[in-house]
Scaffold this motif. Structure first.
Motif, mmCIF file in Angstrom:
data_model
loop_
_atom_site.group_PDB
_atom_site.id
_atom_site.type_symbol
_atom_site.label_atom_id
_atom_site.label_comp_id
_atom_site.label_asym_id
_atom_site.label_seq_id
_atom_site.Cartn_x
_atom_site.Cartn_y
_atom_site.Cartn_z
ATOM 1 N N GLU A 16 50.406 35.522 42.801
ATOM 2 C CA GLU A 16 49.804 36.162 43.977
ATOM 3 C C GLU A 16 49.313 37.553 43.596
ATOM 4 O O GLU A 16 50.111 38.417 43.251
ATOM 5 C CB GLU A 16 50.828 36.274 45.106
ATOM 6 C CG GLU A 16 51.320 34.936 45.601
ATOM 7 C CD GLU A 16 52.411 35.072 46.648
ATOM 8 O OE1 GLU A 16 52.573 36.174 47.216
ATOM 9 O OE2 GLU A 16 53.116 34.084 46.874
ATOM 10 N N LEU A 17 48.005 37.757 43.664
ATOM 11 C CA LEU A 17 47.389 39.045 43.342
ATOM 12 C C LEU A 17 47.230 39.853 44.616
ATOM 13 O O LEU A 17 46.734 39.344 45.622
ATOM 14 C CB LEU A 17 46.024 38.828 42.681
ATOM 15 C CG LEU A 17 45.197 40.078 42.385
ATOM 16 C CD1 LEU A 17 45.892 40.945 41.339
ATOM 17 C CD2 LEU A 17 43.804 39.688 41.918
ATOM 18 N N ARG A 18 47.672 41.121 44.577
ATOM 19 C CA ARG A 18 47.515 42.041 45.706
ATOM 20 C C ARG A 18 46.943 43.353 45.189
ATOM 21 O O ARG A 18 47.039 43.659 44.013
ATOM 22 C CB ARG A 18 48.870 42.318 46.364
ATOM 23 C CG ARG A 18 49.511 41.105 46.986
ATOM 24 C CD ARG A 18 50.799 41.456 47.722
ATOM 25 N NE ARG A 18 51.677 42.385 47.035
ATOM 26 C CZ ARG A 18 52.615 42.056 46.162
ATOM 27 N NH1 ARG A 18 52.803 40.816 45.837
ATOM 28 N NH2 ARG A 18 53.376 42.978 45.608
ATOM 29 N N GLY A 24 45.059 49.788 42.974
ATOM 30 C CA GLY A 24 45.633 49.153 41.791
ATOM 31 C C GLY A 24 45.966 47.697 42.046
ATOM 32 O O GLY A 24 46.130 47.272 43.186
ATOM 33 N N SER A 25 46.072 46.914 40.991
ATOM 34 C CA SER A 25 46.385 45.491 41.097
ATOM 35 C C SER A 25 47.851 45.240 40.786
ATOM 36 O O SER A 25 48.415 45.822 39.864
ATOM 37 C CB SER A 25 45.534 44.689 40.117
ATOM 38 O OG SER A 25 44.178 44.839 40.410
ATOM 39 N N VAL A 26 48.465 44.322 41.565
ATOM 40 C CA VAL A 26 49.840 43.885 41.344
ATOM 41 C C VAL A 26 49.868 42.371 41.516
ATOM 42 O O VAL A 26 49.402 41.857 42.524
ATOM 43 C CB VAL A 26 50.829 44.514 42.346
ATOM 44 C CG1 VAL A 26 52.245 44.028 42.092
ATOM 45 C CG2 VAL A 26 50.763 46.020 42.313
ATOM 46 N N LYS A 52 56.775 40.889 38.247
ATOM 47 C CA LYS A 52 55.584 41.597 38.701
ATOM 48 C C LYS A 52 54.892 42.194 37.495
ATOM 49 O O LYS A 52 55.546 42.690 36.583
ATOM 50 C CB LYS A 52 55.938 42.731 39.663
ATOM 51 C CG LYS A 52 56.418 42.282 41.001
ATOM 52 C CD LYS A 52 56.665 43.454 41.906
ATOM 53 C CE LYS A 52 57.222 42.963 43.223
ATOM 54 N NZ LYS A 52 57.509 44.063 44.131
ATOM 55 N N VAL A 53 53.559 42.134 37.504
ATOM 56 C CA VAL A 53 52.756 42.794 36.479
ATOM 57 C C VAL A 53 51.720 43.658 37.183
ATOM 58 O O VAL A 53 51.350 43.395 38.329
ATOM 59 C CB VAL A 53 52.082 41.805 35.506
ATOM 60 C CG1 VAL A 53 53.105 41.099 34.660
ATOM 61 C CG2 VAL A 53 51.235 40.805 36.238
ATOM 62 N N PHE A 54 51.263 44.696 36.486
ATOM 63 C CA PHE A 54 50.404 45.695 37.103
ATOM 64 C C PHE A 54 49.105 45.874 36.317
ATOM 65 O O PHE A 54 49.002 45.495 35.163
ATOM 66 C CB PHE A 54 51.150 47.034 37.165
ATOM 67 C CG PHE A 54 52.444 46.945 37.926
ATOM 68 C CD1 PHE A 54 52.469 47.118 39.290
ATOM 69 C CD2 PHE A 54 53.631 46.653 37.269
ATOM 70 C CE1 PHE A 54 53.654 47.030 40.003
ATOM 71 C CE2 PHE A 54 54.825 46.558 37.963
ATOM 72 C CZ PHE A 54 54.831 46.736 39.337
ATOM 73 N N GLN A 56 45.538 45.874 34.585
ATOM 74 C CA GLN A 56 44.697 44.821 34.001
ATOM 75 C C GLN A 56 45.488 43.554 33.708
ATOM 76 O O GLN A 56 44.971 42.450 33.845
ATOM 77 C CB GLN A 56 44.034 45.332 32.713
ATOM 78 C CG GLN A 56 43.008 44.368 32.138
ATOM 79 C CD GLN A 56 41.858 44.067 33.092
ATOM 80 O OE1 GLN A 56 41.292 44.972 33.678
ATOM 81 N NE2 GLN A 56 41.540 42.795 33.265
ATOM 82 N N GLN A 57 46.767 43.689 33.338
ATOM 83 C CA GLN A 57 47.595 42.499 33.113
ATOM 84 C C GLN A 57 47.706 41.677 34.386
ATOM 85 O O GLN A 57 47.714 40.447 34.337
ATOM 86 C CB GLN A 57 48.984 42.884 32.634
ATOM 87 C CG GLN A 57 49.046 43.248 31.180
ATOM 88 C CD GLN A 57 50.472 43.512 30.731
ATOM 89 O OE1 GLN A 57 51.282 44.055 31.475
ATOM 90 N NE2 GLN A 57 50.767 43.129 29.509
ATOM 91 N N ALA A 58 47.796 42.340 35.534
ATOM 92 C CA ALA A 58 47.874 41.633 36.809
ATOM 93 C C ALA A 58 46.619 40.811 37.049
ATOM 94 O O ALA A 58 46.680 39.657 37.483
ATOM 95 C CB ALA A 58 48.093 42.630 37.948
ATOM 96 N N GLU A 59 45.468 41.393 36.760
ATOM 97 C CA GLU A 59 44.191 40.684 36.915
ATOM 98 C C GLU A 59 44.141 39.464 35.991
ATOM 99 O O GLU A 59 43.713 38.381 36.400
ATOM 100 C CB GLU A 59 43.022 41.622 36.592
ATOM 101 C CG GLU A 59 42.927 42.855 37.460
ATOM 102 C CD GLU A 59 42.296 42.581 38.818
ATOM 103 O OE1 GLU A 59 41.637 41.536 38.972
ATOM 104 O OE2 GLU A 59 42.472 43.424 39.713
#
Length: 90
Positions: A16-18, A24-26, A52-54, A56-59
């Protein structure tokens, strides 16, 4: 002290991307990791680890990984608690 963990397992659901308030992406996901030790009945258990990743890794995770994907995760462990409205801890 060292706080480092390496997990290898499969995703239990799609990531789930938020976006944060600052843009910022999480990405959140859960990894199912088979336990090496056996239970009393001889079967192996499974641990479900929320991750959880943040940034660019989240993207990247949201774009390329799906439920059932085999993933390797390296990071650190954080444990959090909270107080419910009735005053008990969770």
């Amino acid at each position: 002290m060292i706080n480092r963990v390496v997990l290898v397992g499969r995703l239990t659901r799609d990531p789930e991307l938020r976006k944060t308030g600052s843009g910022g992406s999480v990405t959140s996901f859960t990894v199912a990791v088979d336990n090496r030790s056996k239970n009393a009945d001889g079967s192996r258990g499974t641990s479900y680890i929320p991750c959880k990743v943040f940034a660019q890794q989240a993207e990247n995770v949201a774009k390329f990984v799906r439920k059932g994907s085999l993933v390797g995760v390296e990071g650190r462990l954080n444990q959090s608690t909270f107080t419910r409205k009735d005053g008990t801890n969770g």
